[in-house]
Design a protein around this motif. Sequence first.
Motif, mmCIF file in Angstrom:
data_model
loop_
_atom_site.group_PDB
_atom_site.id
_atom_site.type_symbol
_atom_site.label_atom_id
_atom_site.label_comp_id
_atom_site.label_asym_id
_atom_site.label_seq_id
_atom_site.Cartn_x
_atom_site.Cartn_y
_atom_site.Cartn_z
ATOM 1 N N ASP A 67 29.619 -4.866 -43.687
ATOM 2 C CA ASP A 67 31.118 -4.718 -43.459
ATOM 3 C C ASP A 67 31.825 -3.574 -44.474
ATOM 4 O O ASP A 67 31.192 -3.327 -45.327
ATOM 5 N N LEU A 68 32.785 -3.188 -44.149
ATOM 6 C CA LEU A 68 33.904 -2.459 -44.872
ATOM 7 C C LEU A 68 34.867 -3.277 -45.306
ATOM 8 O O LEU A 68 35.550 -3.920 -44.651
ATOM 9 N N ARG A 69 34.923 -3.557 -46.835
ATOM 10 C CA ARG A 69 35.825 -4.208 -47.516
ATOM 11 C C ARG A 69 36.950 -3.426 -47.947
ATOM 12 O O ARG A 69 36.822 -2.235 -48.214
ATOM 13 N N TYR A 70 37.972 -4.202 -48.164
ATOM 14 C CA TYR A 70 39.245 -3.625 -48.568
ATOM 15 C C TYR A 70 40.205 -4.734 -49.626
ATOM 16 O O TYR A 70 40.327 -5.704 -49.199
ATOM 17 N N SER A 71 40.409 -4.096 -50.820
ATOM 18 C CA SER A 71 41.499 -4.778 -51.521
ATOM 19 C C SER A 71 42.645 -4.397 -51.636
ATOM 20 O O SER A 71 42.861 -3.091 -52.044
ATOM 21 N N PRO A 72 43.626 -4.930 -51.362
ATOM 22 C CA PRO A 72 44.951 -4.656 -51.486
ATOM 23 C C PRO A 72 45.535 -4.363 -52.830
ATOM 24 O O PRO A 72 46.334 -3.642 -52.983
ATOM 25 N N SER A 73 45.183 -5.340 -53.591
ATOM 26 C CA SER A 73 45.702 -5.204 -54.952
ATOM 27 C C SER A 73 45.105 -3.812 -55.607
ATOM 28 O O SER A 73 45.750 -3.275 -56.528
ATOM 29 N N CYS A 74 43.854 -3.525 -55.251
ATOM 30 C CA CYS A 74 43.317 -2.261 -55.973
ATOM 31 C C CYS A 74 43.578 -0.930 -54.994
ATOM 32 O O CYS A 74 43.038 0.181 -55.474
ATOM 33 N N VAL A 75 43.634 -1.302 -53.845
ATOM 34 C CA VAL A 75 43.693 -0.139 -52.769
ATOM 35 C C VAL A 75 42.538 0.743 -52.825
ATOM 36 O O VAL A 75 42.414 1.789 -53.112
ATOM 37 N N ALA A 76 41.408 -0.021 -52.474
ATOM 38 C CA ALA A 76 39.945 0.345 -52.660
ATOM 39 C C ALA A 76 39.244 -0.264 -51.355
ATOM 40 O O ALA A 76 39.381 -1.484 -51.316
ATOM 41 N N ASN A 77 38.100 0.439 -50.924
ATOM 42 C CA ASN A 77 37.274 0.030 -50.114
ATOM 43 C C ASN A 77 35.783 0.032 -50.813
ATOM 44 O O ASN A 77 35.583 0.686 -51.526
ATOM 45 N N TRP A 78 34.897 -0.749 -50.207
ATOM 46 C CA TRP A 78 33.653 -0.685 -50.485
ATOM 47 C C TRP A 78 32.709 -1.160 -49.142
ATOM 48 O O TRP A 78 33.312 -1.927 -48.515
ATOM 49 N N GLY A 79 31.438 -1.229 -49.304
ATOM 50 C CA GLY A 79 30.552 -1.623 -48.315
ATOM 51 C C GLY A 79 29.844 -2.814 -48.720
ATOM 52 O O GLY A 79 29.276 -2.971 -49.978
ATOM 53 N N ARG A 80 29.482 -3.685 -47.753
ATOM 54 C CA ARG A 80 28.734 -4.913 -48.080
ATOM 55 C C ARG A 80 27.783 -5.291 -46.927
ATOM 56 O O ARG A 80 28.103 -5.161 -45.911
#
Length: 162
Positions: A67-80
Amino acid sequence: MKIRRVIGAGAVALAMTTTALVVTPQAASAATGGCNGASCNGLDPSGRCDGDAITVASKAVTDGQLDLRYSPSCVANWGRYTPYTRDASFFAAQGKGIYARVTAWNPGGPSYGTAYHAPGVYGSSWSQMVDGRWTACTGVEVVITGSNGDYDSQGWSWGPCY
C-alpha cells in the motif's frame, strides 16, 4: 468619514480573522505530526503521521499487499507491506518467517528504506516517509527466512505510485 473608518476597521478585523482561520489549521497539523512535506523525509510515520493516514494506492505483490499511504496532516507518503494471512500461516507452519524491506521515494529523489519491520510473519512493515506534495512511489523486497538462518529473496516488486 466616520462611517468609512468603522467599515474599514471592520473589514480589516474580518480579514485578520479569516487569515487566522486559514493559517492556524496548517500550523496545528504540522505541530501534531512534527513534520510537514519534505521535513518528513526519512522519518518513521508511526505515532507521528499515521493517525489520519489513508491508503491512496494498493498492489498485490509476492505473498501480500503493498500500500501507498498518505497523511493529510503531515502531507507525507510511505509504503506499507502486509502479508496475506494464508501465506503467513503456511510459512509459520514450516518454521519460516517473512522479512519485508519496504522503500518509498519521490521520482527523481532519494529512496527511504524500512522504518519498521514486524517480527514474525503476520504483521505489517513500512517505510520511512517522503514528501506528499509530489508523486510518491513504493516498493518491497519480500524475503522468506528459515529457522536455520537461511533466506530466500522473492525479489523486488515496484509500485504503486500516486
